[in-house]
Scaffold this active site. Structure first.
Site, PDB file in Angstrom:
ATOM      1  N   ALA A 159       0.781  -1.246   0.000  1.00 21.54           N
ATOM      2  CA  ALA A 159       0.000   0.000   0.000  1.00 21.54           C
ATOM      3  C   ALA A 159       0.811   1.293   0.000  1.00 21.54           C
ATOM      4  CB  ALA A 159      -0.928   0.012   1.209  1.00 21.54           C
ATOM      5  N   ALA A 160       2.037   1.258   0.474  1.00 22.03           N
ATOM      6  CA  ALA A 160       2.759   2.523   0.674  1.00 22.03           C
ATOM      7  C   ALA A 160       3.189   3.150  -0.661  1.00 22.03           C
ATOM      8  CB  ALA A 160       3.986   2.267   1.533  1.00 22.03           C
ATOM      9  N   GLY A 166       0.444   4.984  -0.259  1.00 23.68           N
ATOM     10  CA  GLY A 166      -0.980   5.081   0.074  1.00 23.68           C
ATOM     11  C   GLY A 166      -1.841   5.791  -0.951  1.00 23.68           C
ATOM     12  N   GLY A 167      -1.303   6.061  -2.140  1.00 21.06           N
ATOM     13  CA  GLY A 167      -2.086   6.775  -3.154  1.00 21.06           C
ATOM     14  C   GLY A 167      -3.350   6.008  -3.531  1.00 21.06           C
ATOM     15  N   LYS A 168      -3.188   4.730  -3.835  1.00 23.63           N
ATOM     16  CA  LYS A 168      -4.356   3.957  -4.290  1.00 23.63           C
ATOM     17  C   LYS A 168      -5.249   3.604  -3.104  1.00 23.63           C
ATOM     18  CE  LYS A 168      -1.744   2.318  -8.246  1.00 23.63           C
ATOM     19  NZ  LYS A 168      -0.367   2.573  -7.790  1.00 23.63           N
ATOM     20  N   ASP A 179       2.029  -3.137   4.111  1.00 20.22           N
ATOM     21  CA  ASP A 179       3.275  -2.969   3.350  1.00 20.22           C
ATOM     22  C   ASP A 179       4.376  -3.653   4.143  1.00 20.22           C
ATOM     23  OD1 ASP A 179       4.015  -0.953   0.834  1.00 20.22           O
ATOM     24  OD2 ASP A 179       5.745  -1.461   2.078  1.00 20.22           O
ATOM     25  N   ASP A 217       4.603  -9.093   5.051  1.00 15.69           N
ATOM     26  CA  ASP A 217       5.147  -9.528   3.767  1.00 15.69           C
ATOM     27  C   ASP A 217       4.023 -10.213   2.989  1.00 15.69           C
ATOM     28  OD1 ASP A 217       6.334 -10.835   1.675  1.00 15.69           O
ATOM     29  OD2 ASP A 217       7.995 -11.661   2.840  1.00 15.69           O
ATOM     30  N   ASP A 244      -0.684  -4.229  -5.778  1.00 16.26           N
ATOM     31  CA  ASP A 244       0.101  -3.247  -6.542  1.00 16.26           C
ATOM     32  C   ASP A 244       1.567  -3.578  -6.265  1.00 16.26           C
ATOM     33  OD1 ASP A 244       0.749  -1.055  -8.049  1.00 16.26           O
ATOM     34  OD2 ASP A 244       0.350   0.409  -6.478  1.00 16.26           O
ATOM     35  N   CYS A 293       3.689  -0.985 -12.450  1.00 18.82           N
ATOM     36  CA  CYS A 293       3.984   0.204 -13.262  1.00 18.82           C
ATOM     37  C   CYS A 293       5.156  -0.151 -14.179  1.00 18.82           C
ATOM     38  CB  CYS A 293       4.276   1.426 -12.391  1.00 18.82           C
ATOM     39  SG  CYS A 293       5.559   1.196 -11.165  1.00 18.82           S
TER      40      CYS A 293
HETATM   41  C1  LIG Z   1       4.309   0.091  -6.344  1.00 19.67           C
HETATM   42  S1  LIG Z   1       4.572   0.416  -4.654  1.00 19.67           S
HETATM   43  C2  LIG Z   1       2.943   0.602  -4.075  1.00 19.67           C
HETATM   44  C3  LIG Z   1       2.332   1.949  -4.360  1.00 19.67           C
HETATM   45  C4  LIG Z   1       1.016   2.147  -3.615  1.00 19.67           C
HETATM   46  N1  LIG Z   1       0.064   1.105  -3.914  1.00 19.67           N
HETATM   47  C5  LIG Z   1       0.388   3.493  -3.950  1.00 19.67           C
HETATM   48  O1  LIG Z   1      -0.487   3.574  -4.787  1.00 19.67           O
HETATM   49  O2  LIG Z   1       0.788   4.490  -3.323  1.00 19.67           O
HETATM   50  C6  LIG Z   1       4.995  -1.159  -4.065  1.00 19.67           C
HETATM   51  C7  LIG Z   1       5.051  -1.271  -2.548  1.00 19.67           C
HETATM   52  O3  LIG Z   1       5.230  -2.651  -2.254  1.00 19.67           O
HETATM   53  C8  LIG Z   1       5.966  -2.748  -1.060  1.00 19.67           C
HETATM   54  N2  LIG Z   1       6.469  -4.142  -1.010  1.00 19.67           N
HETATM   55  C9  LIG Z   1       7.541  -4.681  -1.616  1.00 19.67           C
HETATM   56  N3  LIG Z   1       7.611  -5.993  -1.340  1.00 19.67           N
HETATM   57  C10 LIG Z   1       6.541  -6.286  -0.559  1.00 19.67           C
HETATM   58  C11 LIG Z   1       6.070  -7.477   0.057  1.00 19.67           C
HETATM   59  N4  LIG Z   1       6.712  -8.639  -0.095  1.00 19.67           N
HETATM   60  N5  LIG Z   1       4.966  -7.401   0.823  1.00 19.67           N
HETATM   61  C12 LIG Z   1       4.303  -6.211   0.990  1.00 19.67           C
HETATM   62  N6  LIG Z   1       4.720  -5.064   0.432  1.00 19.67           N
HETATM   63  C13 LIG Z   1       5.811  -5.103  -0.338  1.00 19.67           C
HETATM   64  C14 LIG Z   1       7.012  -1.689  -1.189  1.00 19.67           C
HETATM   65  O4  LIG Z   1       7.509  -1.305   0.088  1.00 19.67           O
HETATM   66  C15 LIG Z   1       6.223  -0.564  -1.882  1.00 19.67           C
HETATM   67  O5  LIG Z   1       5.737   0.325  -0.912  1.00 19.67           O
END
Ligand SMILES: C[S@@+](CC[C@H](N)C(=O)[O-])C[C@H]1O[C@@H](n2cnc3c(N)ncnc32)[C@H](O)[C@@H]1O
Length: 427
Positions: free
Chosen positions: A251-252, A254-256, A272, A298, A317, A370
């Site tokens: 989620a981080a 957090g936009g979506k 996240d 995770d 995402d 993306c």
């Molecule tokens: C593409 S970004 C997400 C952007 C977010 N959805 C938004 O719209 O703001 C991918 C996120 O996945 C997290 N991430 C990476 N591996 C992960 C895992 N195994 N489990 C959960 N989160 C993970 C990263 O820390 C990152 O914040």
């Protein structure tokens, strides 16, 4: 200008040594706290620009040097100043005159003559050099050759436009928070402040002359958020309704997640793996007056979700190569290695398989990246469907005006970044 050149050269050098552009710029702002917003803007513009056009400027440097340059900071200075000569409005004599003492400031006084000679030769031989450099893929597109070859093989029709879109300056796109204001009313507010803007997608607005968000009306009150038009499609596609239990598993910042909460009264868990990045989710939701359960977990580890229960909707995402957002992060072009794609695809597979177990019958999962590489996108989803008898892909329509797409793959263009979406239903 000398200071701008030195700082931008430092940042470019750090990126080419493997660091991220965002983190290096943040470090510079911390170390040089007295820089004005204009000075910061100038450093940022030059560092971004040099990385966007690195293939070209490197080709120029190699053609202008009679022997290899071993002092990397001097090369970085040439990279940023050649970018300035080609793409900025500053006078060429000012760029060259500042670059010479900048070499001394970087600790290479003996290189001042060389910097002067290279830049003046570039100006003198510009047309001839330009023709030779633009005849090569690396010089013309400014991506590593493996990346160019891969995009050309995957998209024989569109590869040139996809690569060019990644080298453009991105627009400042807002998402209107429909819980607080309508898009039409927000457009009116912009008009009253003489801020030129136009609509994009369903909730989006493009600010025609980008500016700091603090200068936008209603930003601090959560009336709008910054979000690319392609990213704004995710929450709509997930098709949420009041009362649903929803998981945003990556989620981080957090936009979506925020967009989902703006669309319906849902019970949202925003997870996240990265605790620091989760803090950004809190900040964003607070500004928008929205609420979610935050969870550090995770998404690829089934043990982390043992007691989570089932969800009606899941947004995956996933982490990806980010090859669709290089116009916002030009460092990605030079930091990625060809082997990263398969490694990333493996992580994505693990996340998808884990999250699928958390989806209730009849529920929907939106897989999003993306990226423009099919190994992370169409091929990943094909293999997922082949492994899971209870998964059905629902065709998604990304065909809002100005949005180019093919089978869930949104190609980056002037209006939006590159994204991939696959909506999966549990049957
Ligand atoms: C593409 S970004 C997400 C952007 C977010 N959805 C938004 O719209 O703001 C991918 C996120 O996945 C997290 N991430 C990476 N591996 C992960 C895992 N195994 N489990 C959960 N989160 C993970 C990263 O820390 C990152 O914040």
């Amino acid at each position: 200008m000398e200071r701008t050149q030195c700082l931008a050269a430092h940042v470019v050098g750090r990126v080419l040594a493997g660091r991220s552009l965002d983190s290096e710029l943040t470090a510079v702002w911390r170390q040089h706290a007295t820089l004005s917003p204009q000075q910061r803007g100038a450093v940022q513009d030059v560092a971004y620009g040099a990385l966007r056009h690195l293939g070209y400027v490197d080709a120029a440097i190699d053609r202008l040097l009679s022997r290899p340059l071993t002092d990397l900071p001097v090369r970085n200075l040439l990279q940023v100043t050649l970018y300035q000569l080609m793409h900025t409005k500053a006078h060429s004599y000012a760029i060259v005159n500042h670059a010479v003492p900048a070499a001394a400031k970087l600790g290479f006084p003996k290189a001042q003559g060389l910097v002067n000679a290279v830049l003046r030769n570039f100006l003198r031989r510009r047309d001839e050099l330009d023709a030779a450099i633009m005849a090569t893929d690396l010089g013309r597109y400014s991506y590593p050759q493996w990346w160019i070859d891969r995009v050309a093989a995957e998209y024989p029709e569109a590869w040139r436009e996809i690569l060019d879109a990644g080298n453009a300056r991105p627009p400042l796109t807002l998402r209107v928070n429909r819980r607080k204001i309508t898009r039409d009313n927000y457009l009116e507010m912009l008009k009253l402040q003489d801020i030129a803007a136009h609509v994009v997608g369903r909730q989006g607005i493009v600010i025609e002359k980008p500016r700091p968000v603090s200068l936008l009306p209603g930003f601090a009150d959560g009336q709008v958020s910054v979000q690319d038009a392609g990213a704004q499609m995710a929450a709509e596609l997930l098709d949420v309704a009041d009362g649903m239990r929803v998981l945003d598993a990556c989620a981080a910042p957090g936009g979506k997640a925020a967009h989902l909460l703006e669309l319906a009264d849902i019970d949202l868990t925003a997870a996240d793996i990265d605790a620091q990045r989760l803090q950004r989710v809190t900040e964003n939701l607070t500004r928008l007056s929205l609420n979610a359960k935050l969870l550090q977990a995770d998404a690829g580890d089934p043990a982390a979700w043992r007691n989570a229960g089932l969800f009606d909707r899941i947004l995956a995402d996933v982490p990806c190569t980010a090859s669709g957002v290089v116009r916002r992060h030009p460092d990605i072009k030079w930091l990625r290695k060809p082997t990263d794609i398969a490694a990333m695809a493996q992580r994505q597979t693990q996340i998808l398989d884990t999250l699928w177990q958390l989806l209730g019958s009849g529920g929907k999962l939106l897989y999003a990246t993306c990226s423009v590489f099919s190994e992370e996108n169409g091929r990943q989803v094909e293999q997922f469907i082949a492994r899971h008898d209870d998964a059905r892909q629902i065709a998604v329509s990304l065909s809002a005006e100005g949005l180019r797409q093919s089978h869930g793959q949104l190609f980056p263009d002037a209006a939006h970044d590159g994204f991939y979406y696959a909506l999966l239903e549990k049957v």
